[in-house]
Design an enzyme around this catalytic site. Sequence first.
Site, PDB file in Angstrom:
ATOM      1  N   GLY A  31     -18.327 -13.947  28.965  1.00  0.00           N
ATOM      2  CA  GLY A  31     -17.763 -12.680  28.524  1.00  0.00           C
ATOM      3  C   GLY A  31     -16.378 -12.427  29.093  1.00  0.00           C
ATOM      4  O   GLY A  31     -15.691 -13.364  29.499  1.00  0.00           O
ATOM      5  N   GLY A  36      -7.841 -16.939  25.004  1.00  0.00           N
ATOM      6  CA  GLY A  36      -8.249 -18.315  25.307  1.00  0.00           C
ATOM      7  C   GLY A  36      -9.633 -18.601  24.731  1.00  0.00           C
ATOM      8  O   GLY A  36      -9.865 -19.636  24.089  1.00  0.00           O
ATOM      9  N   HIS A  37     -10.543 -17.635  24.927  1.00  0.00           N
ATOM     10  CA  HIS A  37     -11.901 -17.823  24.392  1.00  0.00           C
ATOM     11  C   HIS A  37     -11.910 -17.803  22.862  1.00  0.00           C
ATOM     12  O   HIS A  37     -12.583 -18.615  22.228  1.00  0.00           O
ATOM     13  CB  HIS A  37     -12.820 -16.690  24.870  1.00  0.00           C
ATOM     14  CG  HIS A  37     -13.012 -16.635  26.354  1.00  0.00           C
ATOM     15  ND1 HIS A  37     -12.422 -15.684  27.143  1.00  0.00           N
ATOM     16  CD2 HIS A  37     -13.752 -17.414  27.180  1.00  0.00           C
ATOM     17  CE1 HIS A  37     -12.786 -15.865  28.390  1.00  0.00           C
ATOM     18  NE2 HIS A  37     -13.584 -16.911  28.454  1.00  0.00           N
ATOM     19  N   GLN A  61     -24.106 -19.847  39.307  1.00  0.00           N
ATOM     20  CA  GLN A  61     -22.826 -20.496  39.612  1.00  0.00           C
ATOM     21  C   GLN A  61     -21.946 -19.660  40.547  1.00  0.00           C
ATOM     22  O   GLN A  61     -20.810 -20.004  40.808  1.00  0.00           O
ATOM     23  CB  GLN A  61     -22.086 -20.896  38.339  1.00  0.00           C
ATOM     24  CG  GLN A  61     -21.518 -19.786  37.510  1.00  0.00           C
ATOM     25  CD  GLN A  61     -21.065 -20.298  36.133  1.00  0.00           C
ATOM     26  OE1 GLN A  61     -21.867 -20.493  35.235  1.00  0.00           O
ATOM     27  NE2 GLN A  61     -19.770 -20.489  35.961  1.00  0.00           N
ATOM     28  N   GLY A 147     -12.493 -24.765  27.285  1.00  0.00           N
ATOM     29  CA  GLY A 147     -11.050 -24.628  27.472  1.00  0.00           C
ATOM     30  C   GLY A 147     -10.529 -25.560  28.561  1.00  0.00           C
ATOM     31  O   GLY A 147     -11.122 -25.678  29.636  1.00  0.00           O
ATOM     32  N   ASP A 150     -10.016 -24.740  32.525  1.00  0.00           N
ATOM     33  CA  ASP A 150     -10.956 -25.130  33.586  1.00  0.00           C
ATOM     34  C   ASP A 150     -11.199 -26.636  33.479  1.00  0.00           C
ATOM     35  O   ASP A 150     -12.262 -27.095  33.058  1.00  0.00           O
ATOM     36  CB  ASP A 150     -12.269 -24.348  33.435  1.00  0.00           C
ATOM     37  CG  ASP A 150     -12.060 -22.874  33.713  1.00  0.00           C
ATOM     38  OD1 ASP A 150     -11.547 -22.534  34.794  1.00  0.00           O
ATOM     39  OD2 ASP A 150     -12.374 -22.051  32.832  1.00  0.00           O
ATOM     40  N   ARG A 189      -8.267 -13.014  35.053  1.00  0.00           N
ATOM     41  CA  ARG A 189      -7.639 -12.590  36.325  1.00  0.00           C
ATOM     42  C   ARG A 189      -6.232 -12.051  36.145  1.00  0.00           C
ATOM     43  O   ARG A 189      -5.728 -11.350  37.018  1.00  0.00           O
ATOM     44  CB  ARG A 189      -7.584 -13.761  37.293  1.00  0.00           C
ATOM     45  CG  ARG A 189      -8.955 -14.189  37.682  1.00  0.00           C
ATOM     46  CD  ARG A 189      -8.904 -15.167  38.786  1.00  0.00           C
ATOM     47  NE  ARG A 189     -10.252 -15.616  39.046  1.00  0.00           N
ATOM     48  CZ  ARG A 189     -10.634 -16.256  40.113  1.00  0.00           C
ATOM     49  NH1 ARG A 189      -9.750 -16.539  41.040  1.00  0.00           N
ATOM     50  NH2 ARG A 189     -11.872 -16.622  40.274  1.00  0.00           N
TER      51      ARG A 189
END
Length: 282
Positions: A31, A36-37, A61, A147, A150, A189
Amino acid sequence: MWIFKRVADIQSFLQKRTSKNEKIGFVPTMGALHEGHTSLIKKSKSECDITVGSVFVNPTQFNDKKDLDKYPRTIENDVIALINAGCDLLFLPDVSGIYPEPSVKKYALGTLETVYEGSSRPGHFQGGCQVVDRLFEIVKPDAVFFGQKDYQQCMVISRLIDITPGFENIEMNIVPTTREENGLAMSSRNMRLSDGQRANAATIYQTLIYLKEHLAQGDLSNILKSAYEKLVEAGFKPDYVSIADAKTLQSVENWDGGTPLVALIAAFLEEVRLIDNMVLTD
Ligand code: PAF
């Protein structure tokens, strides 16, 4: 867009679609969606018959419970973003659906899970594999989309696909990082950066370009030192600035001119930790 919360419901829906030979594309997320998502959803749309997105903030995680609690939950905006991107189906499970019993599975990730992001977040990639394993088992995707931002996670998921019986036919797609106009990689972020910091944060991208342009066979320590200094001069506190084997993520100090390479950066701007990467070889 259909929304399914229960495992049994999404499974019976998707079974009907697979029996019609439809290609299922899958984009797992936690979420707090940004462009990017949605670029991953759009990519899946362009290559698959049905695109499934998931939103699940995976507790396993997070090694720090406070980070899990603080993780942004913006499901209403996420649903709108998914609809606008053309997502066909959203899977929105709860913890008991994903982990009816606590997952105790361990994955043979080797050093992939201990370097870079893994060294500051022990257990993070094992937890990521637990949830992705479970989600793949439920959705049974033909193609998955992650993506490049990461990068280490992409290598870990590629390994998960390689080592897990039943996943061998899943097609892994690594989608290029979506960037702001100034080159800053999109990330949830970034919301925590002031306008001035946001402009300054593009230095990470410029530093990656510097590394790509100055790459040459042999000793890499000088270009890495200059890259580090560029970040410090711009007010960053670098965590790592490194060049590594693009597949194994073992750091490379002396390049043979042939091994595929990736440059990886993690750096703090005040209290915000940003990561980015660039594949250096074609
Ligand atoms: O990249 C993420 O958002 C998460 O790590 C993932 C892959 C959805 C697993 O929880």
